[in-house]
Design a protein around this motif. Structure first.
Motif, PDB file in Angstrom:
ATOM      1  N   PRO A 188      41.105  39.697  23.368  1.00 56.97           N
ATOM      2  CA  PRO A 188      40.161  39.201  22.352  1.00 56.97           C
ATOM      3  C   PRO A 188      39.865  37.702  22.434  1.00 56.97           C
ATOM      4  N   LYS A 189      40.734  36.927  23.081  1.00 59.14           N
ATOM      5  CA  LYS A 189      40.491  35.481  23.198  1.00 59.14           C
ATOM      6  C   LYS A 189      39.592  35.132  24.379  1.00 59.14           C
ATOM      7  N   LEU A 190      39.215  36.143  25.151  1.00 57.83           N
ATOM      8  CA  LEU A 190      38.410  35.925  26.346  1.00 57.83           C
ATOM      9  C   LEU A 190      36.997  36.487  26.124  1.00 57.83           C
ATOM     10  N   SER A 191      35.998  35.622  26.190  1.00 54.74           N
ATOM     11  CA  SER A 191      34.607  36.074  26.079  1.00 54.74           C
ATOM     12  C   SER A 191      34.022  36.224  27.474  1.00 54.74           C
ATOM     13  N   VAL A 192      33.010  37.088  27.611  1.00 46.16           N
ATOM     14  CA  VAL A 192      32.415  37.392  28.914  1.00 46.16           C
ATOM     15  C   VAL A 192      30.952  36.975  28.916  1.00 46.16           C
ATOM     16  N   ASP A 193      30.567  36.214  29.924  1.00 43.25           N
ATOM     17  CA  ASP A 193      29.169  35.840  30.153  1.00 43.25           C
ATOM     18  C   ASP A 193      28.700  36.649  31.357  1.00 43.25           C
ATOM     19  N   LEU A 194      27.986  37.767  31.098  1.00 49.15           N
ATOM     20  CA  LEU A 194      27.554  38.692  32.150  1.00 49.15           C
ATOM     21  C   LEU A 194      26.119  38.387  32.541  1.00 49.15           C
ATOM     22  N   LEU A 221      34.691  33.944  30.704  1.00 53.90           N
ATOM     23  CA  LEU A 221      34.682  34.481  32.061  1.00 53.90           C
ATOM     24  C   LEU A 221      33.232  34.724  32.465  1.00 53.90           C
ATOM     25  N   LYS A 222      32.778  34.066  33.533  1.00 51.63           N
ATOM     26  CA  LYS A 222      31.412  34.235  34.015  1.00 51.63           C
ATOM     27  C   LYS A 222      31.391  35.286  35.128  1.00 51.63           C
ATOM     28  N   VAL A 223      30.611  36.342  34.902  1.00 53.44           N
ATOM     29  CA  VAL A 223      30.526  37.456  35.845  1.00 53.44           C
ATOM     30  C   VAL A 223      29.067  37.679  36.206  1.00 53.44           C
ATOM     31  N   THR A 224      28.797  37.922  37.492  1.00 56.39           N
ATOM     32  CA  THR A 224      27.437  38.265  37.906  1.00 56.39           C
ATOM     33  C   THR A 224      27.468  39.604  38.642  1.00 56.39           C
ATOM     34  N   ALA A 225      26.394  40.375  38.512  1.00 57.52           N
ATOM     35  CA  ALA A 225      26.326  41.702  39.127  1.00 57.52           C
ATOM     36  C   ALA A 225      24.868  42.115  39.285  1.00 57.52           C
ATOM     37  N   PRO A 226      24.584  43.027  40.212  1.00 58.20           N
ATOM     38  CA  PRO A 226      23.234  43.591  40.282  1.00 58.20           C
ATOM     39  C   PRO A 226      22.906  44.296  38.972  1.00 58.20           C
ATOM     40  N   PHE A 227      21.637  44.325  38.620  1.00 59.87           N
ATOM     41  CA  PHE A 227      21.228  44.866  37.321  1.00 59.87           C
ATOM     42  C   PHE A 227      21.751  46.290  37.084  1.00 59.87           C
ATOM     43  N   PRO A 228      21.529  47.261  37.996  1.00 61.78           N
ATOM     44  CA  PRO A 228      21.978  48.628  37.686  1.00 61.78           C
ATOM     45  C   PRO A 228      23.485  48.768  37.586  1.00 61.78           C
ATOM     46  N   VAL A 229      24.235  48.066  38.432  1.00 63.28           N
ATOM     47  CA  VAL A 229      25.705  48.125  38.340  1.00 63.28           C
ATOM     48  C   VAL A 229      26.162  47.553  37.002  1.00 63.28           C
ATOM     49  N   GLY A 230      25.549  46.441  36.603  1.00 63.63           N
ATOM     50  CA  GLY A 230      25.919  45.822  35.335  1.00 63.63           C
ATOM     51  C   GLY A 230      25.608  46.700  34.140  1.00 63.63           C
ATOM     52  N   VAL A 231      24.422  47.312  34.144  1.00 69.90           N
ATOM     53  CA  VAL A 231      23.992  48.121  33.005  1.00 69.90           C
ATOM     54  C   VAL A 231      24.779  49.424  32.908  1.00 69.90           C
ATOM     55  N   HIS A 232      24.960  50.110  34.035  1.00 72.75           N
ATOM     56  CA  HIS A 232      25.547  51.452  34.010  1.00 72.75           C
ATOM     57  C   HIS A 232      27.071  51.470  34.062  1.00 72.75           C
ATOM     58  N   LEU A 233      27.679  50.506  34.745  1.00 72.20           N
ATOM     59  CA  LEU A 233      29.118  50.568  34.948  1.00 72.20           C
ATOM     60  C   LEU A 233      29.892  49.485  34.198  1.00 72.20           C
ATOM     61  N   LEU A 234      29.403  48.224  34.242  1.00 73.60           N
ATOM     62  CA  LEU A 234      30.161  47.144  33.612  1.00 73.60           C
ATOM     63  C   LEU A 234      29.945  47.062  32.104  1.00 73.60           C
ATOM     64  N   ASP A 282      32.926  33.089  38.050  1.00 75.99           N
ATOM     65  CA  ASP A 282      34.320  33.474  38.257  1.00 75.99           C
ATOM     66  C   ASP A 282      34.442  34.701  39.156  1.00 75.99           C
ATOM     67  N   VAL A 283      33.656  35.742  38.866  1.00 75.07           N
ATOM     68  CA  VAL A 283      33.704  36.987  39.647  1.00 75.07           C
ATOM     69  C   VAL A 283      32.283  37.497  39.847  1.00 75.07           C
ATOM     70  N   ALA A 284      31.983  37.941  41.067  1.00 77.54           N
ATOM     71  CA  ALA A 284      30.699  38.580  41.353  1.00 77.54           C
ATOM     72  C   ALA A 284      30.955  40.002  41.812  1.00 77.54           C
ATOM     73  N   ILE A 285      30.112  40.918  41.347  1.00 73.11           N
ATOM     74  CA  ILE A 285      30.116  42.285  41.843  1.00 73.11           C
ATOM     75  C   ILE A 285      28.869  42.422  42.710  1.00 73.11           C
ATOM     76  N   ARG A 286      29.051  42.819  43.951  1.00 75.12           N
ATOM     77  CA  ARG A 286      27.918  42.942  44.862  1.00 75.12           C
ATOM     78  C   ARG A 286      28.012  44.243  45.634  1.00 75.12           C
ATOM     79  N   VAL A 287      26.879  44.686  46.112  1.00 75.66           N
ATOM     80  CA  VAL A 287      26.826  45.903  46.917  1.00 75.66           C
ATOM     81  C   VAL A 287      26.753  45.490  48.381  1.00 75.66           C
ATOM     82  N   GLY A 288      27.724  45.942  49.171  1.00 81.66           N
ATOM     83  CA  GLY A 288      27.750  45.618  50.586  1.00 81.66           C
ATOM     84  C   GLY A 288      28.895  44.696  50.939  1.00 81.66           C
ATOM     85  N   ASP A 289      29.195  44.616  52.228  1.00 80.01           N
ATOM     86  CA  ASP A 289      30.219  43.700  52.731  1.00 80.01           C
ATOM     87  C   ASP A 289      29.553  42.362  53.018  1.00 80.01           C
ATOM     88  N   LEU A 290      29.795  41.385  52.155  1.00 75.53           N
ATOM     89  CA  LEU A 290      29.136  40.090  52.283  1.00 75.53           C
ATOM     90  C   LEU A 290      30.188  39.028  52.540  1.00 75.53           C
TER      91      LEU A 290
END
Length: 319
Positions: A124-130, A99-112, A145-153
């Motif tokens: 366990p069969k699913l690996s995450v590429d953050l 699963l490929k996930v992208t996020a802003p640095f602080p959201v990724g570090v502190h929350l994800l 696959d999924v992006a976490i972003r700040v704001g209505d884009l």
């Protein structure tokens, strides 16, 4: 009909990704290859076709007229391949693969990041590429696959889900407030040392939003220290460097241990929202569905970090 060779197909993929992203480096990052491997693959494709697909400069790639036509055709090919893959994935009920996930640095570090081990225990069969950073990735072009972003884009190709409010508040250390006093109004900040955040993407300093008289007013205070890291702002404030503005999810651990105090709470604003985005093609993807369900646990309502700030505002220094 002659069957297309694997090397030729690889060249088309490398070419299409390079054209979409504008550079071999960006294409290589999205494909998990080296820039030289992508460049050589495209050059071999050009040699076989007898065409020049790019006009190259030291800074960017520009499609030639022939390259532009081939790019449209290659994108159609890749979209068909994507639909084949997603249909196969959707037929499988159990999340598996990557699963490929992208996020802003602080959201990724502190929350994800702190939550991902729990997610992998469940699947366990699913690996995450953050992938973390301020750059807004093109989900379709980069296969995210999924992006976490700040704001209505808004993007018509993407589905969006609101996760949580993105709240900003002013903070300072108890030691600083004991020494310099606590401002009762944003106008009082002119009498204080301030710490500010600068966006890496634009180089612009953060304009501090306050709710004053029923409307949001933005100000950029004189700052003795400016940094392009949200965590550095919190560390400077904790060390007594002055008053700063921080997202509540970053400041909450500092507030919980008494190292920072929320101030000017009556003027705090909900700046925007934290949003999850995913391509329409991933609608039936079990990996994406599993992750979206998990995000609802990571971002409950009310959020635990905002509850920490609300409790911390009850102290004697809170305003």
């Amino acid at each position: 009909m002659e069957q297309i060779g694997l090397d030729r197909l690889t060249g088309l993929i490398a070419f299409a990704r390079s054209a979409s992203l504008g550079s071999y480096t960006a294409a290589a990052r999205s494909l998990g290859l080296s820039p030289s491997a992508v460049s050589k693959s495209v050059q071999r494709l050009e040699g076989r076709l007898g065409l020049s697909l790019f006009t190259r400069t030291t800074r960017s790639l520009t499609l030639t007229p022939e390259g532009h036509d081939l790019h449209e055709r290659a994108l159609r090919l890749l979209r068909e391949a994507e639909e084949i893959e997603q249909a196969a994935v959707a037929a499988r009920s159990e999340p598996a693969g990557t699963l490929k996930v992208t996020a802003p640095f602080p959201v990724g570090v502190h929350l994800l990041a702190p939550a991902l081990p729990r997610f992998r225990t469940r699947y366990p069969k699913l690996s995450v590429d953050l992938r973390l950073g301020d750059r807004f990735a093109d989900l379709i072009a980069e296969g995210i696959d999924v992006a976490i972003r700040v704001g209505d884009l808004a993007d018509s190709r993407l589905i969006a889900r609101r996760l949580a409010p993105h709240r900003l508040c002013a903070f300072a250390s108890p030691a600083y407030l004991a020494l310099r006093g606590c401002p009762a109004h944003p106008d009082d900040l002119v009498h204080h040392d301030c710490v500010n955040f600068r966006f890496q993407s634009t180089g612009q300093a953060l304009r501090w939003p306050f709710r004053i008289g029923g409307r949001t007013v933005e100000r950029t205070p004189e700052a003795g220290i400016v940094t392009d890291s949200s965590d550095a702002v919190a560390a400077i404030m904790e060390a007594g460097g002055g008053i700063g503005i921080s997202p509540t999810y970053i400041a909450a651990p500092h507030v919980a241990r008494g190292a920072l105090v929320p101030i000017l709470r009556d003027f705090a604003v909900e700046r925007s929202v934290i949003t999850a985005l995913w391509p329409e093609s991933r609608r039936g993807n079990p990996n994406v569905k599993a992750f979206l369900g998990f995000l609802a646990e990571v971002f409950p309502s009310p959020t635990p970090w905002d509850e920490v700030i609300a409790r911390g505002a009850g102290g004697r220094h809170a305003a």
